[in-house]
Motif scaffolding. Structure first.
Motif, short mmCIF file in Angstrom:
data_model
loop_
_atom_site.label_atom_id
_atom_site.label_comp_id
_atom_site.label_asym_id
_atom_site.label_seq_id
_atom_site.Cartn_x
_atom_site.Cartn_y
_atom_site.Cartn_z
N ASN A 199 0.81 -1.22 0.00
CA ASN A 199 0.00 0.00 0.00
C ASN A 199 0.85 1.27 0.00
O ASN A 199 0.35 2.35 0.32
CB ASN A 199 -0.97 0.02 1.19
CG ASN A 199 -2.08 -1.01 1.02
OD1 ASN A 199 -2.61 -1.20 -0.07
ND2 ASN A 199 -2.42 -1.70 2.11
N LYS A 200 2.11 1.13 -0.37
CA LYS A 200 3.00 2.29 -0.48
C LYS A 200 2.96 2.81 -1.90
O LYS A 200 2.88 2.05 -2.87
CB LYS A 200 4.45 1.91 -0.12
CG LYS A 200 4.63 1.34 1.29
CD LYS A 200 4.36 2.39 2.36
CE LYS A 200 4.65 1.83 3.76
NZ LYS A 200 4.34 2.82 4.82
N ASP A 201 3.04 4.15 -2.04
CA ASP A 201 3.04 4.76 -3.36
C ASP A 201 4.26 4.33 -4.17
O ASP A 201 5.37 4.26 -3.64
CB ASP A 201 3.01 6.28 -3.25
CG ASP A 201 1.71 6.79 -2.65
OD1 ASP A 201 0.81 7.12 -3.41
OD2 ASP A 201 1.60 6.83 -1.40
N VAL A 202 4.02 4.03 -5.45
CA VAL A 202 5.12 3.67 -6.33
C VAL A 202 5.58 4.91 -7.08
O VAL A 202 4.92 5.95 -7.08
CB VAL A 202 4.70 2.56 -7.33
CG1 VAL A 202 4.24 1.32 -6.58
CG2 VAL A 202 3.60 3.06 -8.28
N LYS A 203 6.73 4.81 -7.76
CA LYS A 203 7.26 5.93 -8.51
C LYS A 203 6.43 6.17 -9.77
O LYS A 203 5.81 5.25 -10.29
CB LYS A 203 8.71 5.66 -8.89
CG LYS A 203 9.66 5.59 -7.71
CD LYS A 203 11.08 5.29 -8.18
CE LYS A 203 12.04 5.20 -6.99
NZ LYS A 203 13.43 4.87 -7.43
#
Length: 556
Positions: free
Chosen positions: A370-374
């Motif tokens: 659930n972490k933002d990707v680049k």
């Protein structure tokens, strides 16, 4: 990283849907056509539509004794009266719940029971299904006659009018004054049904503010005084409900209504009414791009074609644009849970759904962490905005899984779609995290089909996935079946199972992707079906078939 809309902000009034739709920003005359029945040419002007809706609203509240907040279910194909039924519900403060006209009795019974619908407006064509569904729910004959009203006028009802009243019964002499909605953000106005991968369809609680907001954020899509829109999409679906019922009335555009899609009929109506604005799904785009019959009609009036509900391949998008060069072909994106539209490729880039609409925000996150990707990397698309649903009806766990809050208190909708964003802020849908099968824009939950198949005496075990059909530009359900002893005794068990399924589910849920007979279906140690393995096998099978076909052509 949070992505913002490149469009300027728009005003988001807190009012009823009725007040928004009839705001009339273009000053359209009451004598201008509002709804045209394509096959017959019958019409309702804007003044007639508004008056009829107010009279029907009065009848719903007095004659039918519905109260503000009660649920009205409409089961009907597209018709001259659909706009009136929807707008009457909003005038009366009644929750509108449209049902798919191709539902089976059990599918309709689920929606009626889950939504607690107090009244059903049914087209005579689907009356048999409605009667069977309500019989399943225990409605007596007298209750059916009281709570089921035909969604046509008396002179169109035919033999069914001997047992059931028609719209004439509800059309009061008095026009109801529209109800005041004091808390639009928390007042449910619509209850659409969205399928999930793990069971029956869920009721999506769409607020009045959700609908008025999506009508506002569509501002970058310009319409003009002489635009004529064509309603080929089912109006019960949120795509048609928002874009072809509410939006054209707001902007004063006539809508030509088709009861069902047929390519020749569509082309004939474009030519006859000089249609300019066409919203469709990829299978219709495919026919417009490739069917030779299109060349027999004058399609030059079309200026904009919007494809939604499922991804449109860039090759097909370009093919359609080449065949109809006067029309701008673009893609949009949305979900029932977002009322629906969130993206629109106003300036088309092939394969892209475009940027976010005004007031929308988006994120792309790793589904595992659930972490933002680049930027440029793929992940699950999350969306936030004023058009995001209140939640699912009576499904707190499903709501909690789908609507998540971040540390700042912003609510994000987990779309279940895998996407990426390019350096210009354009979004591309690359895959689907969820396991829903999308058949010509309709959502088909594999678990529902598996549950039906497991009732079949010829089936011992099964799993269902979606397989892509290039010719039809859609997914179709495919079943992997472990035969029972009775099934093994059949000379053609696949055909026998297909025949058994025929009357069990709606036509778009039929196993048009085929049946593959297997010794077992893949499962985890806990017994959970591993559909992912079957999807990978099917994908490899399709790629191998394409290579083989390519090799054969090369050798000729």
């Amino acid at each position: 990283m949070i992505y913002e809309s490149p469009h300027p902000p728009v005003d988001l009034p807190e009012c009823s849907v009725w007040d928004k739709v009839w705001a009339n920003p273009t000053g359209a005359s009451d004598t201008k056509d509002a709804v045209i029945d394509g096959p017959t040419g019958r019409k309702l002007s804007r003044g007639e539509l508004r008056s009829h809706a107010q009279r029907l609203a009065e009848g719903l509240r007095t004659t039918a004794s519905l109260s503000q907040g009660d649920v009205l279910c409409v089961v009907s194909p597209n018709s001259l009266y659909y706009h009136m039924l929807v707008l009457a519900s909003q005038c009366a403060g009644i929750v509108f719940s449209g049902a798919n006209a191709s539902y089976t009795p059990s599918e309709l019974a689920h929606q009626l029971e889950d939504s607690s619908a107090k009244l059903v407006l049914a087209h005579p064509q689907v009356l048999k299904t409605v009667l069977a569904a309500t019989k399943q729910l225990g409605w007596s004959t007298s209750e059916q006659q009281r709570r089921i009203i035909l969604a046509v006028r008396s002179d169109e009802a035919g033999p069914a009018s001997k047992q059931h009243k028609t719209l004439d019964y509800l059309l009061a002499d008095k026009e109801m004054q529209p109800v005041k909605v004091h808390d639009p953000k928390n007042t449910v106005a619509y209850l659409g049904y969205s399928s999930g991968t793990s069971g029956k369809a869920k009721g999506v609680r769409t607020s009045a503010y959700n609908m008025t907001s999506v009508l506002s954020i569509l501002a970058p899509v310009k319409t003009y005084e002489d635009d004529v829109q064509l309603a080929v999409l089912p109006l019960n679906h949120i795509y048609g409900l928002t874009k072809l019922v509410h939006w054209p009335v707001l902007w004063g555009n006539p809508v030509v209504v088709m009861p069902k899609f047929e390519i020749q009929a569509l082309c004939s109506l474009v030519q006859r009414y000089r249609g300019t604005f066409l919203m469709l799904v990829p299978p219709i785009a495919l026919q417009l791009a490739r069917d030779p019959i299109v060349d027999k009609f004058d399609m030059s009036s079309l200026r904009i074609i919007i494809s939604g509900a499922a991804p449109l391949g860039p090759e097909l998008e370009q093919e359609l644009a080449t065949r109809l060069p006067k029309a701008t072909v673009l893609q949009a994106y949305g979900l029932t849970e977002s009322s629906p539209t969130t993206h629109m490729g106003i300036i088309p880039k092939r394969g892209s759904i475009g940027p976010l609409l005004p007031m929308m925000r988006g994120r792309i996150v790793d589904p595992e962490t659930n972490k933002d990707v680049k930027q440029g990397e793929v992940g699950e698309m999350l969306l936030a905005g004023p058009n995001i649903m209140l939640g699912y009806l009576n499904r707190p766990e499903a709501t909690a899984e789908t609507l998540v809050k971040d540390a700042q208190g912003t609510t994000w909708l987990k779309t279940g779609d895998i996407a990426r964003v390019d350096e210009k802020g354009l979004f591309y849908i690359t895959d689907r995290l969820k396991e829903l099968i999308k058949v010509k824009g309709f959502q088909v939950p594999p678990a529902e089909l598996e549950a039906v198949l497991l009732e079949c005496p010829f089936v011992a075990d099964c799993a269902v996935i979606g397989v892509w059909n290039d010719d039809q530009q859609t997914e179709y359900p495919r079943a992997y079946v472990v035969l029972s002893s009775k099934g093994k005794a059949e000379s053609d068990p696949s055909a026998t199972i297909q025949s058994w399924m025929k009357n069990k589910v709606a036509h778009y849920k039929q196993l048009k992707g085929g049946i593959k007979l297997v010794d077992s279906v893949p499962k985890s140690p806990s017994g959970k079906l591993l559909r992912r393995i079957l999807r990978e096998e099917a994908k490899a099978e399709i790629e191998a078939a394409k290579k083989a076909a390519s090799g054969q052509r090369a050798s000729l």
